[in-house]
Write an enzyme that holds these catalytic residues in place. Structure first.
Site, PDB file in Angstrom:
ATOM      1  CE  LYS A 226       4.826  -4.109 -19.527  1.00 26.72           C
ATOM      2  NZ  LYS A 226       4.017  -2.218 -19.536  1.00 26.72           N
TER       3      LYS A 226
ATOM      4  CG  ASP B 158       2.614  -5.313 -12.960  1.00 28.67           C
ATOM      5  OD1 ASP B 158       1.491  -5.308 -12.538  1.00 28.67           O
ATOM      6  OD2 ASP B 158       3.424  -4.722 -14.124  1.00 28.67           O
TER       7      ASP B 158
ATOM      8  CE  LYS C 270      -1.058  -2.522 -11.812  1.00 26.10           C
ATOM      9  NZ  LYS C 270      -0.057  -1.567 -11.239  1.00 26.10           N
TER      10      LYS C 270
ATOM     11  NE  ARG D 236      -3.378  -6.557 -15.443  1.00 27.76           N
ATOM     12  CZ  ARG D 236      -2.456  -6.005 -15.820  1.00 27.76           C
ATOM     13  NH1 ARG D 236      -1.624  -5.891 -14.707  1.00 27.76           N
ATOM     14  NH2 ARG D 236      -1.686  -5.305 -16.763  1.00 27.76           N
TER      15      ARG D 236
HETATM   16  C1  S3P Z   1       5.306   0.008 -13.971  1.00 29.90           C
HETATM   17  C2  S3P Z   1       5.144  -0.324 -12.848  1.00 29.90           C
HETATM   18  C3  S3P Z   1       3.989  -0.867 -12.107  1.00 29.90           C
HETATM   19  C4  S3P Z   1       3.376  -1.504 -12.610  1.00 29.90           C
HETATM   20  C5  S3P Z   1       3.486  -1.294 -14.319  1.00 29.90           C
HETATM   21  C6  S3P Z   1       5.397  -1.514 -14.791  1.00 29.90           C
HETATM   22  C7  S3P Z   1       6.927   0.372 -14.066  1.00 29.90           C
HETATM   23  O1  S3P Z   1       2.558   0.545 -11.828  1.00 29.90           O
HETATM   24  O2  S3P Z   1       2.153  -2.462 -12.078  1.00 29.90           O
HETATM   25  O3  S3P Z   1       2.990  -2.708 -15.088  1.00 29.90           O
HETATM   26  O4  S3P Z   1       7.312   0.484 -14.811  1.00 29.90           O
HETATM   27  O5  S3P Z   1       6.982   1.465 -13.187  1.00 29.90           O
HETATM   28  P1  S3P Z   1       2.435   1.695 -10.842  1.00 29.90           P
HETATM   29  O6  S3P Z   1       3.439   2.100 -10.595  1.00 29.90           O
HETATM   30  O7  S3P Z   1       1.165   1.874 -11.068  1.00 29.90           O
HETATM   31  O8  S3P Z   1       2.009   0.161  -9.497  1.00 29.90           O
END
Ligand code: S3P
Length: 424
Positions: free
Chosen positions: A21, A310, A337, A341
């Site tokens: 993703k 995550d 989140k 969580r």
């Molecule tokens: C992500 C960074 C993370 C992660 C999120 C996706 C990304 O968040 O928890 O699911 O794609 O850069 P944070 O940057 O807020 O830690």
């Protein structure tokens, strides 16, 4: 859609995990900045990435699907003012990274999102982008946010948070800003932006926890996206706690800024092997073999947290089957989140029969506990909470019902099909 989950004998067989993703969001966005045509193979079909793709189209890029797994983004024309406000759906990554792109354009725009996203904190990107000269209009740093496109200047930003979304937002703004932009974080967060920028020819360098970017163009090079280790995490945890399991998860991203789950679980005595390691589009991948293991408790804290942020919900589910006290701390951002969580995991696993306590920045789990189940649980409108519950449900004595399981579609619409493929 509610689902009922029953105890199974084991997980056995081979699966290919769908595309990452985080990497898909970046591929769609960065392709839109190339002024060329980019073929993207093996993209995530989750609703979050589809929100990003739609926005890229609204900004004037043409998207042609070659088949179910490949598409071309044509960004030969410069980005254009969107006719309507941009819907980020449930996706924090879309919102925060697009804020970095949109604030430096020569047009105004507006972003909004669903109920959960509208409550999530955006000051973490608005504040540093404003230091670069960006202009926003918002209510208490939440969506909806209006963005006045303007000219940006580079900054040296020392971030209080280890966050790849914040880092990427600032680096994207830096790509289009005067001079040099640097971003320093307390611990290293996922580095997909840095790797993809490098792959696409941007002027970027990394020095420890600091990344420096200069105004530069991205080249239109084709991108193949690796499998998502955050999705693989559910199968890894499942195979470890269901006796007799032995699975192989193919083509999974093992980028070291994402693979904290493997280190932690190995430390808990997990039998995990990485096979056939290789590189696709500047990201390391491997086939991951996982066999049932007698887990022991551990402490998870500090620099490893951003490397597995995550995966904490499903690590907590696995920890209910580990001998001893597992302590998770320094993870307070889990409360920001898609759901809180920390509370969600505690509520859910406690209801299933786990011995679990919540702290301000984490969880304490005493194992090993046989999970009773025989109840109905919520998924808190959160895809990862829904899938963690499902994995726990596979070892409960009595069937459980998970309400509104459709939230899984945010990141992993193929989850039910894949889990049933390897369930015996
Ligand atoms: C992500 C960074 C993370 C992660 C999120 C996706 C990304 O968040 O928890 O699911 O794609 O850069 P944070 O940057 O807020 O830690």
């Amino acid at each position: 859609m509610d689902v009922t989950v029953k105890k199974i004998k084991s997980l056995n067989g081979e699966i290919e995990i769908p595309a990452d993703k985080s990497v898909t969001h970046r591929a769609f966005m960065f392709a839109s900045l190339t002024k060329g045509k980019v073929k993207i193979s093996n993209f995530s079909k989750g609703a979050d990435c589809m929100s990003t793709l739609k926005i890229v189209q609204q900004l004037g890029c043409e998207v042609n699907f070659l088949n179910n797994n490949e598409l071309i983004i044509n960004a030969e024309k410069a980005l254009q003012k969107p006719k309507e406000a941009l819907n980020c759906g449930n996706s924090g990554t879309t919102t925060r990274l697009m804020a970095g792109i949109l604030s430096g354009q020569n047009f105004d725009s507006e972003m909004y999102g669903d109920e959960s996203l509208s409550k999530r904190p955006m000051k973490r990107v608005i504040y540093p982008l404003e230091l670069m000269g960006a202009e926003f209009n918002h209510n208490n740093y939440t969506l909806p946010i209006k963005i006045k496109g303007t000219h940006l200047s580079g900054i040296n930003y020392n971030s209080p948070l280890a966050s790849a979304q914040v880092k990427s937002s600032i680096l994207l703004a830096g790509l289009n800003a005067n001079g040099e932009t640097s971003f320093t974080e307390p611990y290293k967060s996922r580095n997909h932006t840095e790797l993809m920028f490098q792959y696409m020819g941007a002027d970027i360098k990394t020095d420890g926890n600091t990344v420096i970017v200069r105004k530069s163009e991205l080249n239109p090079v084709d991108i193949t996206i690796c499998g998502d280790i955050s999705s693989a995490a559910f199968f890894i945890a499942g195979a470890l706690i269901i006796p007799g399991s032995d699975i192989i998860i193919k083509n999974t991203g093992i980028n070291e800024t994402r693979s904290g789950i493997i280190d932690v679980l190995k430390n808990m005595n997990a039998d995990i092997e990485l096979l056939n390691e290789r590189v696709v589009s500047n990201e390391k991948i491997a086939d991951i073999r996982v066999r049932y293991s007698k887990l022991k408790a551990t402490t998870i804290a500090g620099a490893i947290i951003p490397r597995l942020i995550d995966e904490i919900p499903v690590i907590a589910a696995a920890a209910t089957q580990a001998e001893g006290k597992t302590v998770i701390k320094d993870a307070q951002d889990l409360r920001n989140k898609e759901a809180d969580r920390i509370t969600a995991v505690k509520t859910q696993l406690e209801k299933l029969g786990a011995d679990i306590q919540e702290t301000s920045d984490g969880l304490i789990i005493n194992g090993k506990t046989e999970l009773e189940g025989g109840c109905e649980i919520e998924c808190f409108h959160d895809h990862r909470i829904a899938m963690s519950a499902y994995i726990a449900g596979l070892i409960c004595k009595k069937p459980i019902k998970i309400k509104e399981f459709q939230w899984v579609n945010i990141s992993f619409p193929e989850f039910l099909e894949l889990i049933s493929k390897i369930s015996i």
